[in-house]
Motif scaffolding. Structure first.
Motif, short mmCIF file in Angstrom:
data_model
loop_
_atom_site.label_atom_id
_atom_site.label_comp_id
_atom_site.label_asym_id
_atom_site.label_seq_id
_atom_site.Cartn_x
_atom_site.Cartn_y
_atom_site.Cartn_z
N ILE A 4 0.86 -1.18 0.00
CA ILE A 4 0.00 0.00 0.00
C ILE A 4 0.90 1.22 0.00
O ILE A 4 1.84 1.32 0.79
N THR A 5 0.62 2.17 -0.90
CA THR A 5 1.45 3.37 -0.98
C THR A 5 0.86 4.48 -0.11
O THR A 5 -0.34 4.75 -0.16
N PHE A 6 1.72 5.10 0.67
CA PHE A 6 1.32 6.15 1.59
C PHE A 6 2.07 7.45 1.26
O PHE A 6 3.26 7.42 0.90
N ALA A 7 1.37 8.56 1.39
CA ALA A 7 2.00 9.88 1.37
C ALA A 7 1.64 10.57 2.68
O ALA A 7 0.50 10.48 3.14
N ILE A 8 2.61 11.24 3.28
CA ILE A 8 2.41 11.79 4.62
C ILE A 8 2.65 13.29 4.60
O ILE A 8 3.73 13.75 4.19
N LEU A 9 1.64 14.05 5.03
CA LEU A 9 1.69 15.51 4.99
C LEU A 9 1.62 16.07 6.41
O LEU A 9 0.66 15.84 7.13
N THR A 10 2.64 16.82 6.78
CA THR A 10 2.65 17.53 8.06
C THR A 10 2.20 18.97 7.82
O THR A 10 2.80 19.67 7.00
N VAL A 11 1.16 19.40 8.53
CA VAL A 11 0.64 20.76 8.40
C VAL A 11 1.00 21.51 9.67
O VAL A 11 0.45 21.26 10.74
N SER A 12 1.95 22.44 9.55
CA SER A 12 2.42 23.15 10.74
C SER A 12 3.22 24.38 10.34
O SER A 12 4.20 24.27 9.59
N ASP A 13 2.80 25.54 10.82
CA ASP A 13 3.57 26.77 10.56
C ASP A 13 4.97 26.66 11.13
O ASP A 13 5.96 27.00 10.46
N GLY A 45 3.45 -0.71 4.59
CA GLY A 45 3.33 0.41 3.66
C GLY A 45 4.61 0.79 2.95
O GLY A 45 5.72 0.53 3.40
N LEU A 46 4.43 1.44 1.82
CA LEU A 46 5.52 2.03 1.05
C LEU A 46 5.30 3.54 1.01
O LEU A 46 4.25 4.01 0.57
N ILE A 47 6.25 4.30 1.51
CA ILE A 47 6.14 5.76 1.52
C ILE A 47 6.57 6.29 0.16
O ILE A 47 7.71 6.09 -0.27
N VAL A 48 5.66 6.96 -0.54
CA VAL A 48 5.99 7.48 -1.87
C VAL A 48 6.21 8.99 -1.85
O VAL A 48 6.73 9.54 -2.82
N ASN A 49 5.83 9.66 -0.77
CA ASN A 49 6.14 11.09 -0.66
C ASN A 49 5.86 11.56 0.76
O ASN A 49 4.99 11.03 1.44
N THR A 50 6.61 12.56 1.19
CA THR A 50 6.35 13.26 2.45
C THR A 50 6.56 14.74 2.21
O THR A 50 7.31 15.13 1.31
N ALA A 51 5.88 15.56 3.00
CA ALA A 51 6.03 17.01 2.84
C ALA A 51 5.60 17.71 4.12
O ALA A 51 4.86 17.16 4.93
N ILE A 52 6.10 18.93 4.28
CA ILE A 52 5.69 19.82 5.38
C ILE A 52 5.18 21.11 4.74
O ILE A 52 5.88 21.71 3.90
N VAL A 53 3.97 21.54 5.12
CA VAL A 53 3.43 22.80 4.61
C VAL A 53 2.93 23.62 5.80
O VAL A 53 2.60 23.07 6.86
N PRO A 54 2.86 24.95 5.63
CA PRO A 54 2.29 25.77 6.69
C PRO A 54 0.76 25.64 6.70
O PRO A 54 0.17 25.01 5.81
N ASP A 55 0.13 26.23 7.69
CA ASP A 55 -1.34 26.18 7.79
C ASP A 55 -1.97 27.16 6.80
O ASP A 55 -2.69 28.09 7.18
N GLU A 56 -1.69 26.94 5.54
CA GLU A 56 -2.23 27.77 4.46
C GLU A 56 -3.11 26.90 3.57
O GLU A 56 -2.64 25.89 3.03
N GLN A 57 -4.36 27.28 3.40
CA GLN A 57 -5.30 26.42 2.68
C GLN A 57 -4.85 26.11 1.27
O GLN A 57 -4.98 24.97 0.80
N ASN A 58 -4.33 27.11 0.56
CA ASN A 58 -3.93 26.89 -0.84
C ASN A 58 -2.81 25.86 -0.93
O ASN A 58 -2.82 24.99 -1.81
N MET A 59 -1.84 25.95 -0.03
CA MET A 59 -0.71 25.01 -0.08
C MET A 59 -1.15 23.60 0.31
O MET A 59 -0.71 22.62 -0.29
N ILE A 60 -2.02 23.50 1.32
CA ILE A 60 -2.54 22.18 1.70
C ILE A 60 -3.31 21.58 0.53
O ILE A 60 -3.14 20.40 0.18
N ARG A 61 -4.16 22.39 -0.10
CA ARG A 61 -4.99 21.92 -1.22
C ARG A 61 -4.11 21.45 -2.38
O ARG A 61 -4.35 20.38 -2.97
N ASP A 62 -3.08 22.24 -2.73
CA ASP A 62 -2.22 21.88 -3.87
C ASP A 62 -1.54 20.53 -3.66
O ASP A 62 -1.48 19.71 -4.58
#
Length: 630
Positions: A4-13, A45-62
């Motif tokens: 199973i492929t997983f992508a993990i997104l951290t949302v934090s300013d 699981g297989l991690i295919v991507n990770t990222a950190i974004v700020p608490d900005e709706q546009n960046m989370i959405r993208d």
């Protein structure tokens, strides 16, 4: 079944800005991929991507849209941004892009949290489906993400099967819902023939690889997430060359342990200044301090490294003196003249000036070379704790292979991969066990892998990982050994089918790195994956050396990033070293590795750039020398 492929997104300013370190994202990676965790056993699981974004709706959405619509990850786990503050926007964005909600998952997460703390009621997590991707919002703390993921982990594989409409897998999941999905090899295989029939059914084989093509960055991250197991052993320093120190090491004595002379000359009282001196005798290395007493107007002849008499406050080098008088027999100096006034402490090394007793001399994870062994011996240390390196086995696969030295057989070639890999590991400080050649028959290969896992920690194979009907290794690892395939294809040339897997065998984690069978592919991928993996498992944090080099020939770029063999030569007049191609770069041409000391890291072809010309600068990874020493 592919992982199973997983992508993990951290949302934090604060994590995005670097003010705080992201702990929840790495914790999710560990939980999803590590078979030693309960969730890891279930999810594999297989991690295919990770990222950190700020608490900005546009960046989370993208990011969410890219990972669902382009990357097509099976599952996206978000952490953070689910609370009550103005900046907590993750649920709103998730709800905006999903096509179906999954309220049952939300309920399970909420109930699990409330069991721990009533504050969990303040979480506003959203879960749902977009396209073929399941999105799960999790809280922002490492402890909370563990608790909440454990609450839903068991149903995630089934949810993915339903989303992908894999009816056969769904039925199997229902049937085995009470079984332990992490039971890796804790069973006896009694019917190898039935496996053989299943694996040999050519008409049913995949026409497209079921494994996602991941980037080199992602593959390297997966390898770098492997952790040293902490096993150590105590050995003599004389036997420690190439080993990795397990502990910080401190000096057991001062160095020098006495005031030592820096020059060949005379120990004097600096306050006497220049002028005539009576020579009381000589002091050699090994002399016991205090056996000669200085007084004003006297001096003692002294050799470099010898203990300085207690009263002496300076050493005057021979070149700054003149002989005035010899003894009667003419064999000794009786009187000399000091030509220049010495200063206090001149040419005397104080006690502990090089190394103080109790001071840190070598840090943990240092590789012991000649200089390091010398430092240990100089400070009185005869034994050290070193990490226990993994036991490595090398297995070649293929019906066409035969051992060098045997009479040539029709349709056969001599196996070069095993000796190449053995020598490469040896020059980087790793021993290995020759596991022979396994022909492309499932029962033979199953037994070869099983016998290997009985004796080694890391199994390195070559061949049987591509798309041919005889490429059996991946299905064997999954179906017989319940291995987790962390990646099965990498966007690179050569070496696309390189595979990394793990399984539990006899209650211990085993690592399987399966390299392509073409000799060049095997050699290149060994540099890129095998050596970093073994370094990680040995507690050695060093990385390969990458420099910039100037091309001397043109390169037509491949759609995949390419690692081209080259000879790097330095010239004092050049800003960058020159990179000379070793010739035809096809993956079967082993001669292209001859004398190569670097891999040119060429980018993938783009509409804007399809070729590199002489004079252009590219990164180059140095090979053919002990990279782990750096």
């Amino acid at each position: 079944m592919p992982p199973i492929t997983f992508a993990i997104l951290t949302v934090s300013d604060s994590c995005f800005s670097g003010d705080n370190k992201d702990k929840s994202g790495p914790e999710l990676v560990r939980l999803v991929t590590n078979e030693q965790t309960e969730t890891g056993k279930i999810l594999k699981g297989l991690i295919v991507n990770t990222a950190i974004v700020p608490d900005e709706q546009n960046m989370i959405r993208d990011i969410l849209l890219e990972w669902t619509d382009t990357l097509k990850a099976n599952v996206i786990l978000t952490t953070g941004g689910t609370g009550f503050t103005k900046r907590d926007n993750t649920p709103e964005v998730t709800k905006e892009i999903i096509e179906k909600e999954a309220p049952g998952l939300v309920t399970a997460i909420l109930m699990a949290g409330i069991k721990i703390t009533p504050l969990a009621m303040l979480s506003r997590a959203v879960c749902g489906i977009r396209g073929e991707t399941l999105i799960i919002n999790l809280p922002g703390s490492p402890k909370a993400v563990k608790e909440c993921l454990e609450a839903v982990a068991e149903v995630i594989p089934h949810a993915v099967d339903l989303i992908l409409q894999k009816e056969t897998q769904v039925n199997t999941t229902h049937k085995n819902s009470d079984s332990n999905r992490g039971d890796c090899c804790h069973k006896d295989v009694s019917n190898v023939s039935s496996i053989s029939i299943q694996l040999n059914d050519v008409t049913e084989r995949d026409r497209q690889s079921p494994y996602p093509m991941i980037s080199m960055d992602t593959a390297e991250e997966i390898i770098n997430n492997v952790e040293y197991n902490g096993e150590t052993e105590r050995i003599h320093v004389a036997d420690a060359f190439g080993r990795i120190l397990a502990d910080d090491t401190y000096s057991s004595c001062n160095l020098p342990p006495f005031r030592a002379s820096i020059k060949d000359g005379y120990a004097v009282l600096a306050s006497d200044g220049k002028g005539r001196r009576r020579v009381l005798g000589g002091v050699d290395a090994g002399y016991t301090p205090g056996s000669v007493k200085l007084f004003s107007g006297s001096c003692v002849r002294i050799n470099t490294g010898a203990p300085v008499p207690d009263e002496a406050t300076a050493v005057v080098q021979v070149e700054d003196t003149r002989l005035l008088k010899k003894t009667v027999d003419g064999t000794e100096e009786e009187e000399i003249e000091i030509l220049l006034s010495p200063s206090e402490g001149q040419d005397i090394r104080p006690i502990g000036s090089d190394i103080e007793s109790g001071s840190l001399i070598l840090k943990a994870c240092t590789k012991i070379g000649a200089a390091e062994a010398g430092i240990l011996a100089a400070t009185g240390i005869s034994k050290v704790n070193v990490t226990k390196p993994p036991l490595v086995g090398i297995l070649s696969t293929g019906n066409e292979l035969q051992t060098a030295g045997d009479p040539p057989k029709p349709g056969h070639i001599y196996d070069s991969n095993k000796v190449t890999l053995t020598m490469m590991l040896k020059e980087n400080g790793y021993g290995s066990k020759d596991l022979g050649i396994a022909i492309d028959k499932p029962d033979v290969m199953v037994n070869a892998v099983k016998n290997a896992l009985e004796t080694v920690d890391v199994l390195i194979t070559s061949g049987s990982v591509s798309m041919g009907d005889k490429d059996l290794l991946k299905p064997i690892l999954q179906k017989y050994f319940a291995a987790t395939i962390h990646f099965g294809r990498v966007n690179m040339k050569p070496g696309k089918p390189t595979t990394f897997a793990t399984c539990i065998y006899k209650d211990k984690m085993r690592y399987i790195l399966s390299l392509p069978g073409n000799p060049v592919s095997a050699m290149v991928t060994a540099h890129l994956f095998a050596l970093p993996l073994l370094n990680r498992l040995s507690g050695n944090p060093s990385k390969p050396v990458v420099i910039k080099a100037e091309l001397t020939s043109s390169y037509n770029l491949d759609p995949r990033p390419e690692y081209a063999r080259a000879i790097i030569q330095w010239n004092a007049s050049d800003i960058y070293p020159k990179a000379f191609s070793t010739g035809n770069q096809i993956s079967s041409k082993l001669l292209s590795c001859k004398n190569a000391n670097a891999l040119l890291m060429l980018p993938g072809r783009t509409p804007e750039q399809s070729k590199l010309e002489p004079g252009e600068i590219v990164p180059a990874m140095l090979i053919g020398l002990d990279q782990s020493a750096r």
